[in-house]
Design a protein around this motif. Structure first.
Motif, short mmCIF file in Angstrom:
data_model
loop_
_atom_site.label_atom_id
_atom_site.label_comp_id
_atom_site.label_asym_id
_atom_site.label_seq_id
_atom_site.Cartn_x
_atom_site.Cartn_y
_atom_site.Cartn_z
N VAL A 75 -6.17 -2.84 -29.31
CA VAL A 75 -5.79 -4.21 -30.37
C VAL A 75 -7.28 -4.04 -31.31
O VAL A 75 -8.46 -4.31 -31.16
N LEU A 76 -6.78 -4.11 -32.71
CA LEU A 76 -8.00 -4.07 -33.88
C LEU A 76 -7.29 -5.83 -34.19
O LEU A 76 -6.57 -5.71 -34.69
N HIS A 77 -8.67 -6.23 -34.43
CA HIS A 77 -8.52 -7.72 -34.58
C HIS A 77 -9.22 -8.40 -36.39
O HIS A 77 -11.32 -7.97 -36.22
N ASN A 78 -8.98 -8.59 -37.34
CA ASN A 78 -9.58 -8.71 -38.14
C ASN A 78 -10.79 -10.02 -38.43
O ASN A 78 -9.48 -11.50 -38.21
N ARG A 79 -12.00 -10.29 -37.51
CA ARG A 79 -12.73 -11.53 -37.56
C ARG A 79 -12.10 -12.86 -39.50
O ARG A 79 -11.92 -13.31 -38.59
N SER A 80 -12.38 -12.09 -40.33
CA SER A 80 -12.06 -12.42 -41.74
C SER A 80 -10.73 -13.42 -41.74
O SER A 80 -10.84 -14.57 -42.27
N THR A 81 -9.70 -12.56 -41.33
CA THR A 81 -8.67 -13.08 -41.79
C THR A 81 -7.72 -13.88 -40.71
O THR A 81 -6.54 -14.48 -40.69
N GLY A 82 -8.06 -13.29 -39.35
CA GLY A 82 -7.46 -13.23 -38.27
C GLY A 82 -6.49 -12.86 -37.68
O GLY A 82 -5.50 -13.65 -37.01
N GLY A 94 -5.05 4.98 -38.61
CA GLY A 94 -4.74 3.95 -40.24
C GLY A 94 -5.60 3.93 -41.09
O GLY A 94 -6.69 3.76 -40.16
N THR A 95 -5.07 3.22 -41.91
CA THR A 95 -6.19 3.15 -43.35
C THR A 95 -5.65 1.46 -43.09
O THR A 95 -5.38 0.76 -42.64
N LEU A 96 -7.16 1.02 -43.49
CA LEU A 96 -7.30 -0.37 -42.99
C LEU A 96 -7.95 -1.27 -44.39
O LEU A 96 -9.49 -0.51 -45.53
N PRO A 97 -7.41 -2.70 -44.67
CA PRO A 97 -8.14 -3.00 -45.70
C PRO A 97 -9.72 -3.14 -45.55
O PRO A 97 -10.12 -3.32 -44.19
N ALA A 98 -10.58 -4.36 -46.29
CA ALA A 98 -11.91 -4.20 -46.08
C ALA A 98 -12.31 -5.26 -44.99
O ALA A 98 -11.34 -6.25 -45.13
N GLY A 99 -13.21 -5.47 -43.64
CA GLY A 99 -13.04 -6.67 -43.01
C GLY A 99 -13.97 -6.16 -42.19
O GLY A 99 -14.92 -5.06 -41.93
N THR A 100 -14.32 -6.95 -41.41
CA THR A 100 -14.74 -6.78 -39.60
C THR A 100 -13.76 -6.86 -38.92
O THR A 100 -13.22 -7.88 -38.86
N TYR A 101 -13.97 -5.70 -37.95
CA TYR A 101 -12.70 -5.43 -37.59
C TYR A 101 -13.34 -5.63 -35.59
O TYR A 101 -14.54 -5.18 -35.17
N GLU A 102 -12.50 -6.17 -34.47
CA GLU A 102 -13.08 -6.45 -33.26
C GLU A 102 -11.57 -5.28 -32.26
O GLU A 102 -10.60 -5.83 -32.90
N MET A 103 -12.36 -4.72 -32.01
CA MET A 103 -11.93 -3.66 -30.85
C MET A 103 -11.37 -4.12 -29.52
O MET A 103 -12.47 -3.61 -29.32
N HIS A 104 -10.36 -3.90 -29.08
CA HIS A 104 -10.34 -4.18 -27.49
C HIS A 104 -9.27 -3.38 -26.59
O HIS A 104 -8.15 -2.72 -27.31
N VAL A 105 -9.99 -2.67 -25.69
CA VAL A 105 -9.19 -1.95 -25.32
C VAL A 105 -9.02 -2.53 -24.05
O VAL A 105 -9.72 -2.34 -22.50
N SER A 106 -7.71 -2.40 -23.02
CA SER A 106 -7.51 -2.81 -21.86
C SER A 106 -6.44 -2.02 -21.07
O SER A 106 -5.47 -1.68 -21.64
#
Length: 190
Positions: free
Chosen positions: A127-134, A154-166
């Motif tokens: 899971v990749l979660h964008n901290r700014s946009t939610g 893939g390519t992503l818009p600018a931002g800070t992302y949290e990546m979780h692998v479970s």
């Protein structure tokens, strides 16, 4: 704490002697020792030293916050503790910063106390979660092998992302933070 400390030591003929001076100069300091100097075992890499504030570290808000974090971390399980209790965990390799025209790729592998014949692959959710946009631009179920494999997010818009692998309940989850930065405008860089 009020604790003057010896400044030098001499070892001679099997005996050790402490001195309050160093090369004839009295350097006993101001009689204070910052509590952070007496580090707790396992926190060596997390210590912060601010020598210019030596005599008043205990009154600095930032230092109190840092010490509270160190003390609080003692109650948290370490990866070593988790790995001894859980049979499966993930190994991850990725960049800290990508550009908006880069493909975000990471490398994943499964690690285990089991032999490869007993557990050749592990099902995982990435899971990749964008901290700014939610928003969550990536949520993918993948099969992770023992050998390191490349995962293209893939390519992503600018931002800070949290990546979780479970994985399932016997798997230690993994998380990291990555940043996608705007590609600099050619006119601005020239």
């Amino acid at each position: 704490m009020d604790q003057p400390t010896p400044q030098s030591v001499r070892v001679q003929d099997g005996s050790t002697e402490s001195f309050w001076d160093l090369e004839g100069r009295g350097l006993t300091g101001d009689g204070t020792v910052p509590g952070i100097s007496a580090h707790l075992d396992g926190t060596e890499d997390a210590r912060v030293f601010t020598p210019q504030l030596h005599s008043r570290l205990q009154a600095e808000g930032a230092m109190l916050h840092h010490v509270r974090g160190l003390l609080g971390s003692l109650d948290q399980p370490s990866p070593k503790d988790l790995r001894s209790a859980a049979p499966v965990w993930f190994s991850y390799r990725g960049e800290d910063v990508y550009l908006t025209d880069d493909r975000v790729t990471v490398e994943l592998s499964a690690e285990s106390h089991f032999s490869e014949s007993q557990l050749p692959v592990v099902e995982a959710t990435v899971v990749l979660h964008n901290r700014s946009t939610g928003q969550t631009p990536v949520r993918r179920t993948v099969t992770v092998a023992r050998q390191r494999q490349t995962l293209d997010l893939g390519t992503l818009p600018a931002g800070t992302y949290e990546m979780h692998v479970s994985g399932d309940e016997r798997t230690v989850p993994l998380s990291d933070v990555l940043v996608v930065a705007e590609v600099p405008d050619e006119q601005e860089s020239g």
